[in-house]
Design a protein around this motif. Structure first.
Motif, PDB file in Angstrom:
ATOM      1  N   GLY A 122      34.483  27.891 -34.884  1.00 49.26           N
ATOM      2  CA  GLY A 122      34.642  29.451 -35.295  1.00 49.26           C
ATOM      3  C   GLY A 122      35.092  30.613 -33.860  1.00 49.26           C
TER       4      GLY A 122
ATOM      5  N   GLY B  40      27.726  28.629 -36.506  1.00 50.92           N
ATOM      6  CA  GLY B  40      27.167  27.908 -36.048  1.00 50.92           C
ATOM      7  C   GLY B  40      25.882  27.280 -37.348  1.00 50.92           C
TER       8      GLY B  40
ATOM      9  N   GLY C 112      23.642  30.339 -32.981  1.00 55.62           N
ATOM     10  CA  GLY C 112      23.420  30.709 -34.499  1.00 55.62           C
ATOM     11  C   GLY C 112      24.182  32.315 -35.492  1.00 55.62           C
ATOM     12  N   GLY C 113      25.789  31.389 -35.213  1.00 54.69           N
ATOM     13  CA  GLY C 113      26.697  32.692 -35.796  1.00 54.69           C
ATOM     14  C   GLY C 113      26.919  32.026 -37.260  1.00 54.69           C
TER      15      GLY C 113
ATOM     16  N   HIS D  50      33.951  42.963 -42.783  1.00 55.54           N
ATOM     17  CA  HIS D  50      34.943  42.843 -43.954  1.00 55.54           C
ATOM     18  C   HIS D  50      35.024  41.513 -44.058  1.00 55.54           C
ATOM     19  CE1 HIS D  50      38.804  44.579 -46.116  1.00 55.54           C
ATOM     20  NE2 HIS D  50      37.589  46.197 -46.306  1.00 55.54           N
TER      21      HIS D  50
ATOM     22  N   ARG E  85      16.141  28.936 -29.421  1.00 53.66           N
ATOM     23  CA  ARG E  85      16.480  28.935 -28.088  1.00 53.66           C
ATOM     24  C   ARG E  85      18.223  28.999 -27.494  1.00 53.66           C
ATOM     25  NH1 ARG E  85      11.624  27.112 -27.700  1.00 53.66           N
ATOM     26  NH2 ARG E  85      11.790  24.673 -27.759  1.00 53.66           N
ATOM     27  N   ASP E  86      18.313  29.100 -25.717  1.00 50.49           N
ATOM     28  CA  ASP E  86      19.577  29.253 -25.718  1.00 50.49           C
ATOM     29  C   ASP E  86      19.947  28.225 -24.569  1.00 50.49           C
ATOM     30  OD1 ASP E  86      20.395  31.405 -26.886  1.00 50.49           O
ATOM     31  OD2 ASP E  86      20.469  33.305 -25.368  1.00 50.49           O
TER      32      ASP E  86
ATOM     33  N   CYS F 278      36.531  47.014 -28.183  1.00 49.59           N
ATOM     34  CA  CYS F 278      35.949  47.657 -29.440  1.00 49.59           C
ATOM     35  C   CYS F 278      34.979  48.752 -29.052  1.00 49.59           C
ATOM     36  CB  CYS F 278      35.644  46.908 -30.640  1.00 49.59           C
ATOM     37  SG  CYS F 278      35.088  47.625 -32.495  1.00 49.59           S
TER      38      CYS F 278
ATOM     39  N   ALA G 183      35.547  31.102 -39.241  1.00 56.12           N
ATOM     40  CA  ALA G 183      34.059  30.181 -38.874  1.00 56.12           C
ATOM     41  C   ALA G 183      33.701  29.314 -39.818  1.00 56.12           C
ATOM     42  CB  ALA G 183      33.073  31.586 -37.737  1.00 56.12           C
TER      43      ALA G 183
ATOM     44  N   ALA H  26      29.523  26.476 -30.914  1.00 60.18           N
ATOM     45  CA  ALA H  26      29.411  27.454 -32.243  1.00 60.18           C
ATOM     46  C   ALA H  26      28.765  28.355 -31.300  1.00 60.18           C
ATOM     47  CB  ALA H  26      29.529  26.992 -33.343  1.00 60.18           C
TER      48      ALA H  26
ATOM     49  N   PRO I 133      39.640  41.742 -34.708  1.00 63.00           N
ATOM     50  CA  PRO I 133      39.556  42.763 -36.302  1.00 63.00           C
ATOM     51  C   PRO I 133      40.601  42.464 -37.509  1.00 63.00           C
ATOM     52  CG  PRO I 133      38.219  43.366 -34.444  1.00 63.00           C
ATOM     53  CD  PRO I 133      39.692  42.514 -34.040  1.00 63.00           C
TER      54      PRO I 133
ATOM     55  N   ILE J  61      30.316  27.690 -24.937  1.00 66.76           N
ATOM     56  CA  ILE J  61      29.728  26.911 -23.176  1.00 66.76           C
ATOM     57  C   ILE J  61      30.607  25.976 -23.304  1.00 66.76           C
ATOM     58  CG2 ILE J  61      27.841  28.446 -23.527  1.00 66.76           C
ATOM     59  CD1 ILE J  61      25.944  26.133 -24.446  1.00 66.76           C
TER      60      ILE J  61
ATOM     61  N   LYS K 103      32.115  33.188 -26.418  1.00 66.28           N
ATOM     62  CA  LYS K 103      31.729  32.063 -24.744  1.00 66.28           C
ATOM     63  C   LYS K 103      32.225  30.525 -24.284  1.00 66.28           C
ATOM     64  CE  LYS K 103      27.369  35.177 -23.982  1.00 66.28           C
ATOM     65  NZ  LYS K 103      25.748  34.833 -23.891  1.00 66.28           N
TER      66      LYS K 103
ATOM     67  N   THR L 160      37.037  42.513 -28.603  1.00 63.19           N
ATOM     68  CA  THR L 160      38.163  42.450 -29.720  1.00 63.19           C
ATOM     69  C   THR L 160      39.031  41.071 -29.400  1.00 63.19           C
ATOM     70  OG1 THR L 160      38.715  43.771 -30.041  1.00 63.19           O
ATOM     71  CG2 THR L 160      36.573  43.332 -30.870  1.00 63.19           C
TER      72      THR L 160
ATOM     73  N   THR M 235      35.605  34.440 -42.385  1.00 60.87           N
ATOM     74  CA  THR M 235      36.690  32.654 -42.664  1.00 60.87           C
ATOM     75  C   THR M 235      37.177  31.930 -41.889  1.00 60.87           C
ATOM     76  OG1 THR M 235      37.918  34.738 -43.872  1.00 60.87           O
ATOM     77  CG2 THR M 235      38.434  32.334 -44.287  1.00 60.87           C
TER      78      THR M 235
HETATM   79  C1  LIG Z   1      33.898  44.074 -34.288  1.00 57.80           C
HETATM   80  C2  LIG Z   1      34.550  43.481 -34.404  1.00 57.80           C
HETATM   81  C3  LIG Z   1      34.559  43.621 -35.820  1.00 57.80           C
HETATM   82  C4  LIG Z   1      34.734  42.209 -36.526  1.00 57.80           C
HETATM   83  N1  LIG Z   1      35.199  42.624 -37.759  1.00 57.80           N
HETATM   84  C5  LIG Z   1      35.884  41.357 -38.334  1.00 57.80           C
HETATM   85  C6  LIG Z   1      35.687  41.688 -39.698  1.00 57.80           C
HETATM   86  O1  LIG Z   1      36.134  42.724 -40.788  1.00 57.80           O
HETATM   87  N2  LIG Z   1      35.879  40.567 -40.613  1.00 57.80           N
HETATM   88  C7  LIG Z   1      36.030  39.215 -40.256  1.00 57.80           C
HETATM   89  O2  LIG Z   1      36.151  38.480 -40.479  1.00 57.80           O
HETATM   90  N3  LIG Z   1      35.494  38.997 -38.755  1.00 57.80           N
HETATM   91  C8  LIG Z   1      35.956  40.512 -38.346  1.00 57.80           C
HETATM   92  N4  LIG Z   1      34.947  39.913 -36.065  1.00 57.80           N
HETATM   93  C9  LIG Z   1      35.059  38.942 -36.156  1.00 57.80           C
HETATM   94  C10 LIG Z   1      33.626  38.273 -36.387  1.00 57.80           C
HETATM   95  O3  LIG Z   1      32.809  39.360 -36.372  1.00 57.80           O
HETATM   96  C11 LIG Z   1      33.694  36.805 -35.805  1.00 57.80           C
HETATM   97  O4  LIG Z   1      35.292  36.351 -36.037  1.00 57.80           O
HETATM   98  C12 LIG Z   1      32.282  35.720 -36.173  1.00 57.80           C
HETATM   99  O5  LIG Z   1      31.336  36.474 -35.804  1.00 57.80           O
HETATM  100  C13 LIG Z   1      32.473  34.496 -35.639  1.00 57.80           C
HETATM  101  O6  LIG Z   1      31.620  34.151 -35.892  1.00 57.80           O
HETATM  102  P1  LIG Z   1      31.113  32.461 -34.856  1.00 57.80           P
HETATM  103  O7  LIG Z   1      29.342  32.065 -35.894  1.00 57.80           O
HETATM  104  O8  LIG Z   1      31.664  32.695 -34.378  1.00 57.80           O
HETATM  105  O9  LIG Z   1      30.955  33.347 -33.793  1.00 57.80           O
HETATM  106  P2  LIG Z   1      29.469  34.499 -33.475  1.00 57.80           P
HETATM  107  O10 LIG Z   1      28.955  35.475 -34.405  1.00 57.80           O
HETATM  108  O11 LIG Z   1      30.184  35.108 -31.699  1.00 57.80           O
HETATM  109  O12 LIG Z   1      28.356  33.664 -33.525  1.00 57.80           O
HETATM  110  C14 LIG Z   1      27.551  32.903 -31.519  1.00 57.80           C
HETATM  111  C15 LIG Z   1      26.740  32.810 -31.442  1.00 57.80           C
HETATM  112  O13 LIG Z   1      26.511  31.365 -29.908  1.00 57.80           O
HETATM  113  C16 LIG Z   1      25.192  32.428 -29.711  1.00 57.80           C
HETATM  114  N5  LIG Z   1      25.430  31.417 -27.947  1.00 57.80           N
HETATM  115  C17 LIG Z   1      26.717  32.376 -27.242  1.00 57.80           C
HETATM  116  N6  LIG Z   1      26.194  31.738 -26.162  1.00 57.80           N
HETATM  117  C18 LIG Z   1      24.557  30.666 -25.821  1.00 57.80           C
HETATM  118  C19 LIG Z   1      23.925  29.713 -25.681  1.00 57.80           C
HETATM  119  N7  LIG Z   1      24.163  29.459 -24.211  1.00 57.80           N
HETATM  120  N8  LIG Z   1      23.310  29.296 -26.166  1.00 57.80           N
HETATM  121  C20 LIG Z   1      22.734  28.946 -27.649  1.00 57.80           C
HETATM  122  N9  LIG Z   1      23.278  30.324 -28.582  1.00 57.80           N
HETATM  123  C21 LIG Z   1      24.473  31.053 -27.807  1.00 57.80           C
HETATM  124  C22 LIG Z   1      25.426  33.882 -30.076  1.00 57.80           C
HETATM  125  O14 LIG Z   1      23.797  34.488 -29.499  1.00 57.80           O
HETATM  126  C23 LIG Z   1      25.559  33.967 -31.393  1.00 57.80           C
HETATM  127  O15 LIG Z   1      24.965  33.875 -31.894  1.00 57.80           O
HETATM  128  C24 LIG Z   1      35.068  40.921 -35.956  1.00 57.80           C
HETATM  129  C25 LIG Z   1      34.535  41.202 -34.539  1.00 57.80           C
HETATM  130  C26 LIG Z   1      33.596  41.984 -33.773  1.00 57.80           C
HETATM  131  C27 LIG Z   1      33.661  42.049 -32.245  1.00 57.80           C
END
Ligand SMILES: Cc1cc2nc3c(=O)[nH]c(=O)nc-3n(C[C@H](O)[C@H](O)[C@H](O)COP(=O)(O)OP(=O)(O)OC[C@H]3O[C@@H](n4cnc5c(N)ncnc54)[C@H](O)[C@@H]3O)c2cc1C
Length: 365
Positions: A284, A24, A20-21, A54, A131-132, A182, A301, A160, A292, A166, A164, A267, A299
């Protein structure tokens, strides 16, 4: 027509998105735009505040591609016109957005941004299941995805699920280039004074600090060091911030105080290879997660969600392979760039954090 929720377990869905990030939500939205009617498995966000705000200006064309041009216009976000960094010396150097051709980055209300993407994905027809996933199996070439209460069958899965990963981590090794983690905390001021909306980055012997003023005037303060090195005692986090060279002055000037103890989150720079396989593709952070400092995560993602779902919609194996190759090349370019940036800070050769970053190596640990 999208299936009713009671039908979910009986059907074999051609495509399911997990997570859900940002990746996704963007994948679910893009698939609906290509009439693929995805099932999107995405529980509600557990955290009230999600760090990472950011957003690089290079995300704007991707938001346009997704039809989300207006999403950054909300006043809950702000333009990041100037970022100051003390890196390599104590002098704060301003990086003014006027000289950045692509325009200013945005300091997001991260929760609001993710909610806007999710809202659009669902409004466009993605069937969201809150759900997860608790277990994953492949039976007769089909995915059997178990949630806490359903079994969802799928032909193709976009992973996505962030670091993790998965699905992807079952099939591809994950490489890790460092152990960065962090500690972060929000700060608030009760003073009736509009704070200067700045972002500050400051290196110190144990690692580095990042501070940014959010549009609602709260401050997010992050401290980065390696997971195997001593962390800041959570009860001394505010005191440590007040001992910094530059950030302390800002906190002092505007009367900021910590809202609570810091949280800790991984991180590190890590990636899986290959990033695609039979019936799945990682996008992603599941595919590649960055330091970070680079502001690459969100971007990437968005980019990876668009690129991989477009290849899926075209049923084009070559395009999917080209996506995987772009990720692999992007990771190598990123590692080179990251090493160059860290090598610019040479004031603490005896600090474990900085010594391990002075090798210039681009090999995974
Ligand atoms: C402290 C910190 C600072 C950051 N600063 C920046 C910044 O300034 N600029 C920037 O561009 N990026 C930054 N990032 C990186 C950025 O946050 C990530 O690259 C971005 O969140 C990636 O998105 P995503 O959707 O791939 O993953 P995530 O945001 O991690 O989303 C993953 C999703 O999958 C879900 N999930 C996990 N396991 C399961 C499961 N078993 N079943 C169903 N769902 C599941 C989670 O609940 C979550 O909703 C930072 C990260 C951190 C931790």
């Amino acid at each position: 027509m999208a299936p009713r929720s009671g039908d979910v377990a009986k059907l074999i869905h051609p495509v399911v998105v997990l997570g859900g990030g940002i990746a996704g939500a963007a994948a679910a939205l893009r698939l609906t735009q290509g009439n693929a009617q995805p099932v999107w498995i995405a529980a509600d966000r557990a955290e009230t505040f999600k760090p990472g705000e950011h957003l690089s200006a290079s995300a704007i064309p991707m938001l346009k591609t997704l039809g989300l041009d207006s999403v950054l216009q909300s006043e809950v976000h702000r333009h990041a016109h100037s970022t100051y960094s003390a890196w390599g010396s104590d002098t704060l150097i301003e990086r003014n957005s006027i000289v950045q051709l692509e325009g200013p980055p945005t300091v997001l209300d991260r929760g609001a941004f993710e909610d806007a993407l999710a809202l659009q994905a669902v409004a466009s027809g993605a069937q969201r299941i809150y759900r997860d996933i608790v277990n994953v199996r492949i039976i007769d070439g089909q995915w059997h995805l178990e949630t806490t209460s359903d079994l969802i069958k799928a032909g193709f899965v976009f992973d996505a699920t962030g670091r993790k990963a998965i699905i992807a981590s079952k099939f591809s090794p994950r490489f890790q280039a460092d152990k960065l983690c962090c500690q972060y905390a929000l700060f608030q001021s009760e003073e009736f004074q509009t704070p200067r909306p700045v972002t500050l980055i400051q290196a110190e012997e144990r690692g580095w600090w990042y501070m940014s003023v959010l549009a609602d005037a709260r401050v997010i303060l992050n401290f980065y060091t390696d997971a195997d090195l001593p962390r800041i005692d959570p009860t001394a986090f505010e005191q440590s911030a007040r001992a910094t060279h530059s950030i302390s002055a800002y906190l002092e000037d505007y009367g900021y105080k910590s809202c609570g103890l810091p949280k800790r989150i991984t991180t590190n720079s890590s990636w899986i290879a290959p990033t695609i396989g039979a019936g799945w593709a990682a996008i992603g952070d599941a595919s590649a997660a960055f330091d970070p400092l680079s502001s690459h995560g969100m971007t990437t993602a968005l980019w990876s969600a668009i690129k991989a779902t477009d290849a899926f919609l075209m049923q084009d194996r070559e395009k999917m392979e080209s996506y995987a190759e772009s990720v692999a090349k992007g990771v190598q370019d990123y590692l080179t760039e990251k090493n160059q940036v860290y090598c610019r800070e040479s004031r603490w050769p005896r600090s474990s954090f900085w010594a391990r970053r002075q090798t210039g190596s681009t090999k995974p640990a």
